[in-house]
Scaffold this motif. Sequence first.
Motif, PDB file in Angstrom:
ATOM      1  N   LYS A  35       0.834  -1.201   0.000  1.00  0.00           N
ATOM      2  CA  LYS A  35       0.000   0.000   0.000  1.00  0.00           C
ATOM      3  C   LYS A  35       0.868   1.249   0.000  1.00  0.00           C
ATOM      4  O   LYS A  35       0.529   2.250  -0.639  1.00  0.00           O
ATOM      5  CB  LYS A  35      -0.938   0.012   1.215  1.00  0.00           C
ATOM      6  N   ARG A  36       1.984   1.206   0.730  1.00  0.00           N
ATOM      7  CA  ARG A  36       2.886   2.356   0.714  1.00  0.00           C
ATOM      8  C   ARG A  36       3.458   2.554  -0.683  1.00  0.00           C
ATOM      9  O   ARG A  36       3.611   3.685  -1.148  1.00  0.00           O
ATOM     10  CB  ARG A  36       4.017   2.164   1.721  1.00  0.00           C
ATOM     11  N   ASP A  37       3.761   1.451  -1.362  1.00  0.00           N
ATOM     12  CA  ASP A  37       4.273   1.546  -2.726  1.00  0.00           C
ATOM     13  C   ASP A  37       3.233   2.198  -3.641  1.00  0.00           C
ATOM     14  O   ASP A  37       3.546   3.085  -4.429  1.00  0.00           O
ATOM     15  CB  ASP A  37       4.622   0.146  -3.261  1.00  0.00           C
ATOM     16  N   TRP A  38       1.992   1.757  -3.512  1.00  0.00           N
ATOM     17  CA  TRP A  38       0.917   2.349  -4.306  1.00  0.00           C
ATOM     18  C   TRP A  38       0.717   3.814  -3.935  1.00  0.00           C
ATOM     19  O   TRP A  38       0.472   4.660  -4.807  1.00  0.00           O
ATOM     20  CB  TRP A  38      -0.383   1.576  -4.060  1.00  0.00           C
ATOM     21  N   PHE A  39       0.837   4.119  -2.652  1.00  0.00           N
ATOM     22  CA  PHE A  39       0.677   5.477  -2.136  1.00  0.00           C
ATOM     23  C   PHE A  39       1.614   6.436  -2.860  1.00  0.00           C
ATOM     24  O   PHE A  39       1.212   7.520  -3.307  1.00  0.00           O
ATOM     25  CB  PHE A  39       0.988   5.448  -0.636  1.00  0.00           C
ATOM     26  N   ALA A  40       2.890   6.035  -3.004  1.00  0.00           N
ATOM     27  CA  ALA A  40       3.864   6.895  -3.670  1.00  0.00           C
ATOM     28  C   ALA A  40       3.453   7.159  -5.118  1.00  0.00           C
ATOM     29  O   ALA A  40       3.537   8.291  -5.602  1.00  0.00           O
ATOM     30  CB  ALA A  40       5.252   6.258  -3.619  1.00  0.00           C
ATOM     31  N   GLY A  41       3.008   6.119  -5.803  1.00  0.00           N
ATOM     32  CA  GLY A  41       2.569   6.300  -7.181  1.00  0.00           C
ATOM     33  C   GLY A  41       1.355   7.212  -7.288  1.00  0.00           C
ATOM     34  O   GLY A  41       1.232   8.008  -8.222  1.00  0.00           O
ATOM     35  N   ALA A  42       0.450   7.105  -6.311  1.00  0.00           N
ATOM     36  CA  ALA A  42      -0.745   7.947  -6.312  1.00  0.00           C
ATOM     37  C   ALA A  42      -0.390   9.416  -6.121  1.00  0.00           C
ATOM     38  O   ALA A  42      -1.004  10.300  -6.729  1.00  0.00           O
ATOM     39  CB  ALA A  42      -1.700   7.488  -5.203  1.00  0.00           C
ATOM     40  N   VAL A  43       0.609   9.690  -5.274  1.00  0.00           N
ATOM     41  CA  VAL A  43       1.041  11.076  -5.064  1.00  0.00           C
ATOM     42  C   VAL A  43       1.678  11.630  -6.341  1.00  0.00           C
ATOM     43  O   VAL A  43       1.415  12.765  -6.740  1.00  0.00           O
ATOM     44  CB  VAL A  43       2.023  11.169  -3.880  1.00  0.00           C
ATOM     45  N   VAL A  44       2.514  10.830  -6.987  1.00  0.00           N
ATOM     46  CA  VAL A  44       3.132  11.271  -8.245  1.00  0.00           C
ATOM     47  C   VAL A  44       2.061  11.607  -9.276  1.00  0.00           C
ATOM     48  O   VAL A  44       2.182  12.581 -10.032  1.00  0.00           O
ATOM     49  CB  VAL A  44       4.079  10.173  -8.793  1.00  0.00           C
ATOM     50  N   ASP A  45       0.989  10.824  -9.300  1.00  0.00           N
ATOM     51  CA  ASP A  45      -0.073  11.036 -10.280  1.00  0.00           C
ATOM     52  C   ASP A  45      -0.874  12.316 -10.045  1.00  0.00           C
ATOM     53  O   ASP A  45      -1.672  12.714 -10.899  1.00  0.00           O
ATOM     54  CB  ASP A  45      -1.027   9.837 -10.302  1.00  0.00           C
ATOM     55  N   LEU A  46      -0.673  12.963  -8.886  1.00  0.00           N
ATOM     56  CA  LEU A  46      -1.342  14.249  -8.646  1.00  0.00           C
ATOM     57  C   LEU A  46      -0.757  15.341  -9.544  1.00  0.00           C
ATOM     58  O   LEU A  46      -1.396  16.371  -9.776  1.00  0.00           O
ATOM     59  CB  LEU A  46      -1.172  14.673  -7.183  1.00  0.00           C
ATOM     60  N   PHE A  47       0.459  15.114 -10.033  1.00  0.00           N
ATOM     61  CA  PHE A  47       1.197  16.127 -10.786  1.00  0.00           C
ATOM     62  C   PHE A  47       1.235  15.788 -12.278  1.00  0.00           C
ATOM     63  O   PHE A  47       1.283  14.620 -12.647  1.00  0.00           O
ATOM     64  CB  PHE A  47       2.637  16.228 -10.283  1.00  0.00           C
TER      65      PHE A  47
END
Length: 216
Positions: free
Chosen positions: A43-55
Amino acid sequence: MATPTPATCQSQFEQGVAIALHLWPALSLAVQNNWGGPDSADKRDWFAGAVVDLFPDLNKVLAPASEKQQQPSNTTQKSTDDHEEATEEPDQLDIETVLLQVMLDEFEVNVDDESAFEVAEQILRVRLGCLKGKFDEVDALRRRFEGKGGNKVVFKKAEDQDNDTDWDTDDDEEVDSDEEMGEAPALVPTTQQPKEKVEPEVDEDGFTKVVGKKRR
């Protein structure tokens, strides 16, 4: 010194976000205690990708003018994995809101120690640097991470975000062991077993509450 390519800037930004999350004590504690379930590390791995996708993707933001003219002018664009791409830069409040919401939804942790504000601030500094082709903030985060015994963090884009993770370390054999990876500054030492189990504080709604030192 040669100007870094848009691809390099995007890669550095992705690494900076990943390291910032690995250095977040509240998230590290949640992962180590499996508050998000047995797949908390994923989930932490997915979390990082989700934050990147905000930009918006820097490959497009920093592309030469001639290439931008060839790109579709649709307000909402689709990427190769069929999800909507961000078209505007989020502000610090946007990032902090997402950080807090994911912690609550995925890890059942109510973070009220203002650390999400600080992580959002770090991510914005990394972003601004990468927009200018400067990676001082990323390098600083990387030194902090490695100084705590963490392995090098690299970005790996998953084909299916529901089944695969976006972030990994160089040593695939150690991915399943958060403590072996030495991934983040933990509130419980990772080099030895704690003498007493960390007892999370649960609020009246049933969510785990992380309380820490207030931001100065």
